[in-house]
Design a protein around this motif. Structure first.
Motif, short mmCIF file in Angstrom:
data_model
loop_
_atom_site.label_atom_id
_atom_site.label_comp_id
_atom_site.label_asym_id
_atom_site.label_seq_id
_atom_site.Cartn_x
_atom_site.Cartn_y
_atom_site.Cartn_z
N ASN A 177 -62.44 4.07 47.14
CA ASN A 177 -61.32 5.02 46.62
C ASN A 177 -61.83 5.18 45.03
OD1 ASN A 177 -59.62 4.72 48.76
ND2 ASN A 177 -58.34 3.01 47.77
N THR A 178 -62.34 4.43 44.44
CA THR A 178 -62.83 4.72 42.97
C THR A 178 -64.00 5.55 42.87
OG1 THR A 178 -62.02 2.59 42.57
CG2 THR A 178 -63.38 3.61 40.76
N MET A 179 -65.01 5.51 43.74
CA MET A 179 -66.18 6.30 44.20
C MET A 179 -65.51 7.98 44.29
SD MET A 179 -68.77 6.78 47.19
CE MET A 179 -67.70 7.53 48.34
N LYS A 180 -64.59 8.09 45.13
CA LYS A 180 -64.26 9.57 45.38
C LYS A 180 -63.37 10.12 44.12
CE LYS A 180 -63.26 9.25 50.41
NZ LYS A 180 -63.77 10.32 50.87
N GLU A 181 -62.82 9.04 43.15
CA GLU A 181 -62.13 9.44 42.09
C GLU A 181 -63.30 9.88 40.95
OE1 GLU A 181 -59.54 6.45 40.75
OE2 GLU A 181 -58.18 6.94 42.45
N ARG A 182 -64.35 9.00 40.65
CA ARG A 182 -65.12 9.23 39.64
C ARG A 182 -66.61 9.70 39.73
NH1 ARG A 182 -64.08 3.14 37.22
NH2 ARG A 182 -62.10 3.02 37.25
N VAL A 183 -67.15 9.45 40.96
CA VAL A 183 -68.48 9.66 40.96
C VAL A 183 -68.81 11.27 41.24
CG1 VAL A 183 -70.59 9.07 42.20
CG2 VAL A 183 -68.87 7.28 41.84
N PRO A 184 -69.68 11.81 40.52
CA PRO A 184 -69.80 13.16 40.74
C PRO A 184 -70.81 13.65 42.14
CG PRO A 184 -71.15 12.60 38.77
CD PRO A 184 -70.22 11.21 39.48
N ILE A 185 -69.96 13.35 43.27
CA ILE A 185 -70.78 13.72 44.44
C ILE A 185 -69.73 14.84 44.79
CG2 ILE A 185 -71.76 13.33 46.55
CD1 ILE A 185 -72.31 10.24 45.52
N TRP A 186 -70.25 16.03 45.09
CA TRP A 186 -69.50 17.14 45.69
C TRP A 186 -69.64 17.58 47.12
CZ3 TRP A 186 -72.21 17.53 40.97
CH2 TRP A 186 -71.40 17.12 40.09
N LYS A 187 -69.07 17.93 48.05
CA LYS A 187 -69.46 18.12 49.21
C LYS A 187 -69.05 19.73 49.72
CE LYS A 187 -65.14 16.48 51.42
NZ LYS A 187 -64.53 15.56 52.32
N ARG A 188 -69.77 20.25 50.35
CA ARG A 188 -69.68 21.72 50.74
C ARG A 188 -69.42 21.88 52.17
NH1 ARG A 188 -72.49 25.74 52.40
NH2 ARG A 188 -74.59 24.77 51.53
N PRO A 189 -68.63 22.26 52.93
CA PRO A 189 -68.55 22.25 54.37
C PRO A 189 -69.65 23.23 54.89
CG PRO A 189 -66.13 22.48 53.62
CD PRO A 189 -67.08 22.50 52.50
N VAL A 190 -70.23 22.95 55.95
CA VAL A 190 -71.46 24.04 56.44
C VAL A 190 -70.86 24.52 58.04
CG1 VAL A 190 -73.68 24.28 57.43
CG2 VAL A 190 -73.20 22.89 55.30
N GLY A 191 -70.94 25.66 58.13
CA GLY A 191 -70.67 26.17 59.54
C GLY A 191 -68.97 26.47 59.66
N ARG A 192 -68.35 26.70 58.74
CA ARG A 192 -66.95 26.73 58.70
C ARG A 192 -66.42 27.77 59.56
NH1 ARG A 192 -64.15 24.59 54.57
NH2 ARG A 192 -61.97 24.73 54.36
N ARG A 193 -65.82 27.33 60.48
CA ARG A 193 -65.01 28.28 61.25
C ARG A 193 -63.53 28.12 61.36
NH1 ARG A 193 -68.83 26.35 64.76
NH2 ARG A 193 -67.49 25.38 65.95
N VAL A 194 -62.71 28.95 60.76
CA VAL A 194 -61.39 28.83 60.95
C VAL A 194 -60.67 29.16 62.31
CG1 VAL A 194 -58.99 29.29 59.73
CG2 VAL A 194 -61.36 29.15 58.43
N PRO A 195 -59.95 28.32 62.78
CA PRO A 195 -59.26 28.53 64.09
C PRO A 195 -58.55 29.79 64.10
CG PRO A 195 -58.44 26.57 63.26
CD PRO A 195 -59.58 26.79 62.36
N PRO A 196 -58.51 30.77 65.15
CA PRO A 196 -57.52 31.76 64.92
C PRO A 196 -56.26 31.42 65.01
CG PRO A 196 -58.53 31.77 67.11
CD PRO A 196 -59.01 30.59 66.36
N ARG A 197 -55.21 32.21 64.33
CA ARG A 197 -53.96 31.98 64.17
C ARG A 197 -52.95 32.30 65.46
NH1 ARG A 197 -51.32 31.86 58.23
NH2 ARG A 197 -53.36 31.18 57.21
N PRO A 198 -52.47 31.59 65.92
CA PRO A 198 -51.45 32.16 67.24
C PRO A 198 -50.77 33.42 66.60
CG PRO A 198 -50.72 29.92 66.21
CD PRO A 198 -51.82 30.19 65.35
N LYS A 199 -50.83 34.24 67.84
CA LYS A 199 -49.88 35.36 67.37
C LYS A 199 -48.43 34.87 67.74
CE LYS A 199 -53.42 38.40 68.82
NZ LYS A 199 -54.23 39.44 69.95
N PRO A 200 -47.56 35.73 66.95
CA PRO A 200 -46.16 35.25 67.22
C PRO A 200 -45.61 35.78 68.51
CG PRO A 200 -46.40 36.80 65.32
CD PRO A 200 -47.74 36.64 65.74
#
Length: 143
Positions: free
Chosen positions: A115-138
């Motif tokens: 928990n403390t690591m996530k708050e204080r330690v400067p390690i950043w993450k960037r998602p790779v291969g991001r594919r957003v699912p299509p939104r359902p049509k109304p």
């Protein structure tokens, strides 16, 4: 309290880490935690996470966290390995080992560390291969 921190682009070799474990006779708990890359990040499907760290500051912040753990719990040792660079889905990006006389303090210290690591330690993450699912049509009622 003994501490070991490794920031590495290499895959985590748990067998080697366990083989290197040092534990005194009075210790009754060795807790190991793996943080594994999931295939979803903010509802998007990903193939990996690219981790970047400000190494000097990350090491400094981890040292401060280790000092806090040492003050709060009777821990014999803490070892942390955090990957940097691209880590594929289903591979660990984080490995933590905490050794103490009893299990309760290992679980508490591990939870605090993460928990403390996530708050204080400067390690950043960037998602790779991001594919957003299509939104359902109304749904449209046809007449």
């Amino acid at each position: 309290m003994k501490t070991q921190l490794t920031l590495t682009p290499d895959p985590i070799d748990e067998l080697a880490l366990i083989a290197e474990r040092e534990m005194s006779d009075g210790m009754g708990a060795a807790l190991v935690f793996h943080g594994v890359v999931r295939a979803k990040e903010d509802e998007a499907t990903i193939t990996a996470i690219d981790y970047e760290a400000f190494d000097d500051m990350a090491c400094h912040q981890f040292e401060l966290i280790f000092e806090e753990i040492d003050r709060q719990w009777p821990i014999e040792s803490v070892r942390v390995v955090h990957r940097v660079g691209v880590v594929p889905v289903n591979e660990p990006s984080l490995w933590v080992e905490i050794i103490a006389p009893h299990r309760a303090e290992t679980f508490e210290a591990c939870q605090f560390l993460i928990n403390t690591m996530k708050e204080r330690v400067p390690i950043w993450k960037r998602p790779v291969g991001r594919r957003v699912p299509p939104r359902p049509k109304p749904f449209k009622k046809q007449s």
